[in-house]
Design a protein around this motif. Sequence first.
Motif, mmCIF file in Angstrom:
data_model
loop_
_atom_site.group_PDB
_atom_site.id
_atom_site.type_symbol
_atom_site.label_atom_id
_atom_site.label_comp_id
_atom_site.label_asym_id
_atom_site.label_seq_id
_atom_site.Cartn_x
_atom_site.Cartn_y
_atom_site.Cartn_z
ATOM 1 N N HIS A 64 21.859 53.398 6.225
ATOM 2 C CA HIS A 64 22.307 54.109 7.185
ATOM 3 C C HIS A 64 22.294 55.493 6.683
ATOM 4 O O HIS A 64 21.490 55.916 5.730
ATOM 5 N N THR A 65 23.187 56.584 7.450
ATOM 6 C CA THR A 65 22.960 57.957 7.145
ATOM 7 C C THR A 65 23.107 58.386 5.923
ATOM 8 O O THR A 65 22.759 59.406 5.471
ATOM 9 N N THR A 114 16.231 42.055 24.902
ATOM 10 C CA THR A 114 17.679 42.450 25.288
ATOM 11 C C THR A 114 18.407 41.735 26.492
ATOM 12 O O THR A 114 19.347 40.934 26.657
ATOM 13 N N ILE A 156 17.596 49.518 9.400
ATOM 14 C CA ILE A 156 18.063 50.876 9.658
ATOM 15 C C ILE A 156 19.050 51.408 10.698
ATOM 16 O O ILE A 156 18.626 51.121 11.748
ATOM 17 N N GLY A 157 20.283 51.662 10.337
ATOM 18 C CA GLY A 157 21.420 51.675 11.342
ATOM 19 C C GLY A 157 22.364 50.657 11.288
ATOM 20 O O GLY A 157 22.131 49.304 10.879
ATOM 21 N N ARG A 158 23.810 51.192 11.098
ATOM 22 C CA ARG A 158 24.707 50.175 11.006
ATOM 23 C C ARG A 158 25.688 50.002 12.314
ATOM 24 O O ARG A 158 27.077 49.800 11.968
ATOM 25 N N SER A 159 25.152 50.363 13.407
ATOM 26 C CA SER A 159 26.102 50.142 14.667
ATOM 27 C C SER A 159 26.739 48.822 14.659
ATOM 28 O O SER A 159 25.861 47.759 14.372
ATOM 29 N N ALA A 206 17.050 51.238 14.012
ATOM 30 C CA ALA A 206 17.757 51.343 15.228
ATOM 31 C C ALA A 206 18.893 52.559 14.652
ATOM 32 O O ALA A 206 19.827 52.152 14.488
ATOM 33 N N ALA A 207 18.286 53.524 14.771
ATOM 34 C CA ALA A 207 18.970 54.764 14.335
ATOM 35 C C ALA A 207 19.265 55.830 15.370
ATOM 36 O O ALA A 207 20.098 56.535 15.489
ATOM 37 N N GLY A 208 18.529 55.507 16.600
ATOM 38 C CA GLY A 208 18.663 56.548 17.635
ATOM 39 C C GLY A 208 18.088 57.854 17.559
ATOM 40 O O GLY A 208 18.580 58.974 18.173
ATOM 41 N N ARG A 209 17.137 57.933 16.491
ATOM 42 C CA ARG A 209 16.561 59.308 16.260
ATOM 43 C C ARG A 209 14.963 59.097 15.935
ATOM 44 O O ARG A 209 14.464 58.438 15.438
ATOM 45 N N ILE A 251 26.602 47.116 17.361
ATOM 46 C CA ILE A 251 25.971 46.277 18.580
ATOM 47 C C ILE A 251 24.625 46.141 18.237
ATOM 48 O O ILE A 251 23.899 45.188 18.560
ATOM 49 N N THR A 296 20.711 42.264 21.608
ATOM 50 C CA THR A 296 19.528 42.782 20.933
ATOM 51 C C THR A 296 19.177 42.116 19.727
ATOM 52 O O THR A 296 18.129 41.966 19.517
ATOM 53 N N VAL A 300 13.869 49.426 17.590
ATOM 54 C CA VAL A 300 14.815 49.428 18.629
ATOM 55 C C VAL A 300 15.274 50.759 19.577
ATOM 56 O O VAL A 300 15.536 50.592 20.570
ATOM 57 N N GLY A 301 14.930 51.618 18.802
ATOM 58 C CA GLY A 301 15.263 53.092 19.228
ATOM 59 C C GLY A 301 14.621 53.378 20.768
ATOM 60 O O GLY A 301 13.416 52.937 21.250
ATOM 61 N N VAL A 302 15.484 53.997 21.563
ATOM 62 C CA VAL A 302 15.040 54.375 22.915
ATOM 63 C C VAL A 302 15.551 56.005 22.909
ATOM 64 O O VAL A 302 16.802 56.328 23.275
HETATM 65 P P1 NAD Z 1 24.403 54.380 17.013
HETATM 66 O O1 NAD Z 1 24.015 55.520 17.379
HETATM 67 O O2 NAD Z 1 25.492 53.639 17.388
HETATM 68 O O3 NAD Z 1 23.877 54.066 15.586
HETATM 69 C C1 NAD Z 1 22.799 54.530 14.839
HETATM 70 C C2 NAD Z 1 22.976 54.059 13.349
HETATM 71 O O4 NAD Z 1 21.889 54.422 12.817
HETATM 72 C C3 NAD Z 1 24.128 54.690 12.581
HETATM 73 O O5 NAD Z 1 24.752 53.617 12.136
HETATM 74 C C4 NAD Z 1 23.690 55.613 11.681
HETATM 75 O O6 NAD Z 1 24.212 55.578 10.409
HETATM 76 C C5 NAD Z 1 22.189 55.222 11.462
HETATM 77 N N1 NAD Z 1 21.369 56.284 11.430
HETATM 78 C C6 NAD Z 1 21.020 57.558 12.053
HETATM 79 N N2 NAD Z 1 20.191 58.157 11.589
HETATM 80 C C7 NAD Z 1 19.627 57.743 10.358
HETATM 81 C C8 NAD Z 1 18.967 58.091 9.481
HETATM 82 N N3 NAD Z 1 18.076 59.107 9.654
HETATM 83 N N4 NAD Z 1 18.653 57.312 8.389
HETATM 84 C C9 NAD Z 1 19.475 56.054 8.046
HETATM 85 N N5 NAD Z 1 20.456 55.747 9.111
HETATM 86 C C10 NAD Z 1 20.635 56.396 10.163
HETATM 87 O O7 NAD Z 1 23.023 53.556 17.793
HETATM 88 P P2 NAD Z 1 22.613 52.140 18.275
HETATM 89 O O8 NAD Z 1 23.771 51.761 19.633
HETATM 90 O O9 NAD Z 1 22.799 51.126 17.115
HETATM 91 O O10 NAD Z 1 21.327 52.276 19.023
HETATM 92 C C11 NAD Z 1 20.201 52.614 18.101
HETATM 93 C C12 NAD Z 1 19.095 52.984 19.122
HETATM 94 O O11 NAD Z 1 18.653 51.740 19.622
HETATM 95 C C13 NAD Z 1 19.221 54.147 20.108
HETATM 96 O O12 NAD Z 1 18.093 54.615 20.361
HETATM 97 C C14 NAD Z 1 19.563 53.074 21.543
HETATM 98 O O13 NAD Z 1 19.400 53.886 22.544
HETATM 99 C C15 NAD Z 1 18.648 51.882 20.921
HETATM 100 N N6 NAD Z 1 19.140 50.838 21.743
HETATM 101 C C16 NAD Z 1 18.156 49.965 22.302
HETATM 102 C C17 NAD Z 1 18.379 48.600 22.765
HETATM 103 C C18 NAD Z 1 17.281 47.785 23.475
HETATM 104 O O14 NAD Z 1 17.698 46.855 24.079
HETATM 105 N N7 NAD Z 1 15.932 48.330 23.343
HETATM 106 C C19 NAD Z 1 19.732 48.210 22.716
HETATM 107 C C20 NAD Z 1 20.534 48.819 21.933
HETATM 108 C C21 NAD Z 1 20.163 50.053 21.605
#
Ligand code: NAD
Length: 293
Positions: free
Chosen positions: A192-193, A275, A165-168, A211-214, A170, A142, A232-234
Motif C-alpha cells: 500500500h502507500t 468483473t 498493490i492496493g488495500r481497498s 490495483a492502485a488507481g494510479r 473492493i 473483481t 486492475v487500474g482504469v
Molecule cells: P482505491 O483508490 O480505493 O484504492 C487504491 C489503493 O492503492 C489504496 O489502498 C492505496 O493505498 C494503494 N496505492 C495507491 N498508490 C499506491 C502506490 N504508489 N503504491 C502502493 N499502493 C498504492 O482504488 P480501488 O477501488 O481499489 O481501485 C483501484 C483501481 O482499479 C482504480 O483504477 C479503479 O478504477 C480500478 N478498478 C477496476 C475494476 C475493474 O473491473 N477493472 C474494478 C474496481 C476497480
Amino acid sequence: MPARILDGKLFAAAVQRRAADAAAAFAAHTGRAPCLAVVLVGDNPASRSYVTAKGRACTACGIEPRQLDLPADASKDAILAVVRGLNADGAVDGILVQLPLPEPAWEEEVIEAIDPAKDVDGFHPVNAGRLLLGLPALTPCTPVGIVHLLAAAGIPTAGVHAVVIGRSRIVGRPLSVLLSQRGVDATTTLCHTKTRDLAAFTREADIVVVAAGRPHTLRAGMIKEGATVIDVGVNRVPDQSRPKGYRLVGDADYDELLGTAGAITPVPGGVGPLTIAELMANTVEAARRRAGC
Ligand code: NAD
C-alpha cells in the motif's frame, strides 16, 4: 519472449456462458428469471456507462435487469428506502448500489442496509467477514474474477508469491484473502502507500496484481522475468487524438513490461470484462441460494 496477453473478454465470455446456463436452469426450476436490481444515484457518466453495461450483460445472460435511478440530490433516507424496498421484494435476487455515491460518506450505511443474501457485490460486512473466515459468501466480483482468470489461464498459484498493490475494500484486501485461501494457496503480500520500497516486493513476486488507481505504479524493472502481471487500474488520461479526448490506461506500464512479464492483462479488455461476468455469476448464485435450488 513477449508476454502472453491474457484476454479478459475471452475468459469473461466463458464465465458469462456458465452464468447464462445456470440462469436458464433456475428459470426452468422456479418459473422466473433471476433478477438484478441496480440503483444509480445521480448522473456520473462513468457510473451510468457501468450500469448500462451491467444491464446489457443481464439481458445476454437471461437475468432480468431492473434499474432504479435516483437524482443526484436524493437524500440518504430516500436511498435507504429504495434499498429496503428491494430487500423486501421477493422477486429481486441481487441488489447493487453503484458507487461512488454523490455523498461518499453515506456508502457505508447504504451498503450495510442491503440484505447480505442479495449483496451481489459482496461488500456487506457479513459477506466480507464470511470471506475472511473461508465460509461460503457472495464475494467481490473483481477479486474473484482475477482468481478465476489465473485458474482458467493455467497460471499456478499454489505456493507462489503473489504481491497485491492496493488495500481497498473492493479489490486489494479481498483479493489478498482469496489468493491465500485454501485451494488457491498463494503466499500473499499486501502492499500500500506506506509500503517502503515497493519494487523490492514486486521483484520477488511470481504474480503482481496492481490495483492502485494510479498510472505508472508498476514500471519496467519492478518485476522479475516471467512474472504474471494483473492490471486492475482504469485511469483516464487526456489524449486529444481520441474522439472522447482521453484514453484508458492501467496502473502498469504495459508496453515496458511486455518484454519481461510472462503474462499480462491489457487495459482495457483485461480485468474489466471479468468483473461484470462475475456479477452475473453472483446474481444467479444469490437467486439459487434464496430459492434453495
Ligand atoms: P482505491 O483508490 O480505493 O484504492 C487504491 C489503493 O492503492 C489504496 O489502498 C492505496 O493505498 C494503494 N496505492 C495507491 N498508490 C499506491 C502506490 N504508489 N503504491 C502502493 N499502493 C498504492 O482504488 P480501488 O477501488 O481499489 O481501485 C483501484 C483501481 O482499479 C482504480 O483504477 C479503479 O478504477 C480500478 N478498478 C477496476 C475494476 C475493474 O473491473 N477493472 C474494478 C474496481 C476497480
